[in-house]
Design an enzyme around this catalytic site. Structure first.
Site, PDB file in Angstrom:
ATOM      1  N   MET A 187     -19.590 -15.480   9.601  1.00 43.63           N
ATOM      2  CA  MET A 187     -20.839 -14.661   9.888  1.00 43.63           C
ATOM      3  C   MET A 187     -21.513 -13.957   8.062  1.00 43.63           C
ATOM      4  SD  MET A 187     -22.032 -12.238  11.909  1.00 43.63           S
ATOM      5  CE  MET A 187     -21.102 -11.921  12.648  1.00 43.63           C
ATOM      6  N   GLU A 206       3.922  -7.425   3.726  1.00 37.08           N
ATOM      7  CA  GLU A 206       3.284  -6.216   4.543  1.00 37.08           C
ATOM      8  C   GLU A 206       2.108  -5.593   4.733  1.00 37.08           C
ATOM      9  OE1 GLU A 206       4.622  -6.637   1.579  1.00 37.08           O
ATOM     10  OE2 GLU A 206       6.760  -5.762   1.266  1.00 37.08           O
ATOM     11  N   LYS A 264      14.574   7.034  -2.714  1.00 38.76           N
ATOM     12  CA  LYS A 264      16.635   5.763  -2.548  1.00 38.76           C
ATOM     13  C   LYS A 264      17.947   7.090  -2.361  1.00 38.76           C
ATOM     14  CE  LYS A 264      18.590   1.739  -3.454  1.00 38.76           C
ATOM     15  NZ  LYS A 264      18.164   0.400  -4.645  1.00 38.76           N
ATOM     16  N   PHE A 286      10.751   1.202 -12.055  1.00 39.93           N
ATOM     17  CA  PHE A 286      10.756  -0.419 -11.737  1.00 39.93           C
ATOM     18  C   PHE A 286       9.963  -0.458  -9.537  1.00 39.93           C
ATOM     19  CE2 PHE A 286      12.380  -3.670  -9.078  1.00 39.93           C
ATOM     20  CZ  PHE A 286      11.544  -5.091  -9.641  1.00 39.93           C
ATOM     21  N   GLN A 287       9.245  -1.143  -9.081  1.00 42.22           N
ATOM     22  CA  GLN A 287       8.761  -0.695  -8.513  1.00 42.22           C
ATOM     23  C   GLN A 287       8.050   1.298  -8.118  1.00 42.22           C
ATOM     24  OE1 GLN A 287      11.388  -2.886  -5.198  1.00 42.22           O
ATOM     25  NE2 GLN A 287       9.899  -4.857  -6.291  1.00 42.22           N
TER      26      GLN A 287
END
Lengths: 579, 184
Positions: free
Chosen positions: A490, A65, A177, A127-128
């Protein structure tokens, strides 16, 4: 089986559809053509709806993602449109956060849509489930949780309006959902006004006049500009301003490409690793005109010694930036394009020949002490500068240059040349390593007609290297240059200069990049000698599809000039001998 | 120099606004001394009254950041001198103590406090005033043992004759009409 659904443009007529379909239809109504995303449980209904609209909107499946959000950023930067990405709930949503924070600090318009657990499960540690509204609150311009399908069209209209107007920024919509499954009577209307939000204030004529008087009477006026020029499309107005007044101009890191690199009044880049003249002249000018920039600490160095001799004029769209870091003599609220147009009409035609010459003297000093060695090195090892310059020479300064973060980024900012606006994509404020590769994917979708060349270090590319999978699946002709010095360059440079060369965890090994690219079906090559560089670069540029070129770089090169952290811009140094 | 400032913010009455506002303080490590949120005179618009002890520059920066929130209509900051403000405090003392001497009764009179409820076990006293005043009554009553004590956040109104928000909303309407006219 996909059932190709057509969208007719009759916004007044309502139709009964699911929330998911409303989501896709709303995005299409906002002109969205490309979505970067990754499916998962809580966003499955939206992905199901997307299945029917592939001919209206292109979805790009990323590999993580974070890749989706950086790609959306790259897309937004080059196209000027709002970047859109999808992710599922929980880990999908939290993986977006780095990119959202990056977009927030760099004013990039995004609409991020995340799935969420069913509204009845909110707050139950389902969940999630993650509190993405809470998590993203400090790093979004606005966010909103949709729990009912009826809210969808209005929420999306607001999201696009907020993301793209005023000072742009990322917006996150979290959609449960059940809101995706539920039905609504759909009609779409764009948002044009929110009573608590003023994207842009009308120009204050008194302030405009005061600014004009200051500029007209200045002996050593100096203009510094930022991304505001690009965001408001003020490139022509900037050009008219400097050409009429003869005022030398320099850019912030994010303002690059707003003005042709070859313009005689373009003095280069400001900041910690910017050009010498733009930095030291900040403390010698009498009027400093700052447009569409926010006086970031990497630009100002020590604030207590910054432009104290100058009267500062700040033209800026965001009221919260006025007097935040640098106190102004005159502040003009408004977008750069409109304000510059009005201001230029009040200005006298001038040539500041002597003052401009002072810049050129300083430029020559940098040329002798730094640039000549970076571009025509006497050492056998290649420099990042020569690789970058070769690439823009071979593309007539027309390529879109995307970078990762670190030495590769500073070398690209210093040595790439630009003739076209919106052809520079980099992570400025947040300095996100791993930004480059996915941003280059987005940039290519945003400007398919242009050559897109990525410069990444061996460290940064490994942070999001999985996106080679996206490039491979899309057969996307992105040209990737890995500047490999076997160091986190760097940080190593700072360790050398400020930590007694104690190279604590900056030596990094890499995979065989050619084999890695090959595993993804992407042609690749490695160059370790200068004599082979030009041919290898040409092969890369001529490639019809994606191509990865690894260039072995001198291991312990430093980026100069440098304004050491906390030092004054007048203390800009050109090499280690000055430390 | 740090001093007390009263920040007032008017926002849409939307979920999460309190969080959006408080994280602006948290991020800058500024402590909120007192906070009150309630519906303003205009339906649907919430008013936040926040007290901080800070330097002026930081307060100005915070106010601008609050105003930058999409759902915030307007934010102001004032010094204590520029506002009329009050807090309310409730004290619970044993009724026995009230019965045994007239000291508590005298205190209630002299502090302009009042009794809200008396039961066999306890008496609830209410006082409004500045923090020093509610604190002074607490210190007095505590000689007899205060069973429970609670003080509210501050509420404040400006010394200007009209509600600044109404003025602001009129200005904003004018601004939107001007911007719309410009587009046409």
């Amino acid at each position: 089986m996909t059932t190709k659904k057509e969208i007719k443009n009759s916004p007044k007529e309502t139709i009964e559809i699911t929330g998911s379909e409303a989501m896709i239809r709303s995005l299409v109504a906002e002109g969205v053509e490309t979505i970067f995303g990754y499916p998962g449980g809580a966003i499955m209904p939206i992905y199901d709806a997307l299945y029917d609209f592939g001919h209206h909107v292109k979805h790009v499946l990323v590999r993580h993602e974070q890749g989706a959000v950086h790609a959306a950023q790259g897309y937004a930067r080059v196209s000027g449109k709002v970047g859109v990405c999808f992710a599922t709930s929980g880990p999908g949503a939290t993986n977006l956060i780095t990119g959202i924070a990056d977009a927030m600090i760099d004013s990039t318009p995004l609409v991020c849509v995340t799935g969420q657990v069913t509204s009845g499960l909110l707050g139950t540690d389902a969940f999630q489930e993650s509190d993405v509204i809470g998590i993203s609150m400090p790093v979004t311009k606005w966010n909103y949780q949709i729990t009912s399908p009826d809210e969808i069209p209005e929420a999306i209209a607001k999201a696009f309006y907020i993301a793209s107007t005023g000072r742009p920024g990322p917006v996150l919509l979290d959609i449960t959902k059940d809101a995706q499954f539920g039905k609504l009577q759909f009609a779409y209307e764009k948002c044009t006004k929110i009573r608590s939000y003023v994207p842009e204030f009308p120009t204050d004529k008194k302030h405009l006049k005061k600014a004009a008087d200051l500029i007209n009477s200045a002996q050593k006026p100096y203009l510094i500009y930022g991304q505001g020029i690009l965001l408001s499309g003020a490139e022509k107005e900037l050009l008219s301003f400097i050409e009429k007044t003869g005022i030398p101009a320099a850019s912030t890191l994010l303002g690059i490409s707003a003005l042709d690199s070859d313009h005689p009044l373009n003095m280069g880049m400001l900041g910690m690793h910017g050009n010498y003249a733009p930095n030291i002249k900040t403390n010698e000018c009498d009027v400093l005109i700052a447009i569409g920039m926010r006086f970031d600490d990497r630009v100002t160095g020590s604030i207590s010694t910054y432009a104290k001799q100058a009267k500062v004029i700040h033209i800026e769209i965001d009221p919260a930036e006025i007097d935040k870091n640098i106190k102004t003599e005159v502040a003009i609220l408004g977008d750069a394009k409109h304000t510059l147009r009005l201001l230029t009409t009040l200005l006298e035609e001038k040539k500041h020949t002597e003052w401009v010459n002072e810049f050129l003297v300083a430029r020559n000093k940098e040329e002798e002490k730094v640039i000549v060695h970076d571009l025509n090195p006497s050492k056998p090892g290649m420099t990042m500068g020569e690789v970058v310059r070769l690439s823009t020479n071979l593309t007539d300064n027309k390529a879109v240059i995307v970078t990762d973060v670190g030495q590769n980024q500073m070398a690209a900012a210093r040595y790439a040349r630009f003739s076209q606006s919106r052809s520079w994509v980099t992570s400025g404020g947040l300095g996100t390593m791993g930004f480059g590769l996915p941003a280059a994917i987005g940039a290519k979708f945003g400007a398919p007609e242009k050559e897109v060349i990525l410069f990444a270090g061996d460290g940064g590319i490994q942070m999001t290297v999985q996106e080679l999978g996206t490039i491979s699946q899309e057969k996307l002709p992105v040209k990737m240059v890995v500047l490999n010095n076997d160091f986190l360059g760097m940080v190593r440079q700072w360790q050398e200069l400020f930590f007694e060369k104690r190279y604590s965890f900056t030596e990094i090994t890499s995979p065989d990049f050619v084999k890695l690219a090959d595993a993804y079906g992407i042609p690749a090559a490695t160059v370790s000698e200068r004599k082979n560089l030009e041919a290898a670069m040409k092969t890369m540029i001529d490639a019809k599809g994606p191509y990865l070129l690894e260039v072995k770089i001198e291991q312990e090169d430093n980026i100069f000039p440098m304004v050491p952290a906390g030092a004054s811009v007048s203390g800009c140094i050109l090499g280690t001998d000055e430390m | 120099m740090k001093q007390e400032y009263i920040i007032s913010a008017y926002s849409e009455n939307h979920i999460g606004l309190l969080n959006r506002i408080t994280i602006i303080f948290t991020r800058r490590k500024v402590n909120i001394e007192s906070l009150t949120v309630s519906e303003s005179a205009l339906a649907g618009i919430s008013k936040f009254t926040i007290v901080v002890n800070e330097e002026k520059g930081k307060v100005i920066n915070i106010v601008k950041q609050i105003e930058k929130l999409i759902e915030v209509l307007k934010a102001f900051y004032h010094t204590n001198e520029e506002m009329i403000f009050q807090e309310i405090a409730l004290y619970k003392v044993p009724t026995q103590a009230l019965m045994e001497s007239d000291q508590i009764e005298k205190m209630i009179r002299s502090h302009n406090a009042r009794i809200l409820e008396i039961t066999k076990e306890y008496t609830v006293i209410e006082k409004t005033g500045h923090k020093e005043e509610t604190q002074a009554l607490f210190d007095g009553l505590n000689q007899f043992g205060v069973l429970q004590f609670i003080r509210s956040g501050r509420i404040a109104i400006t010394r200007s004759p009209i509600e600044k928000l109404s003025e602001f909303l009129r200005e904003r309407d004018a601004l939107f009409s001007k911007l719309e006219a410009k587009e046409k």
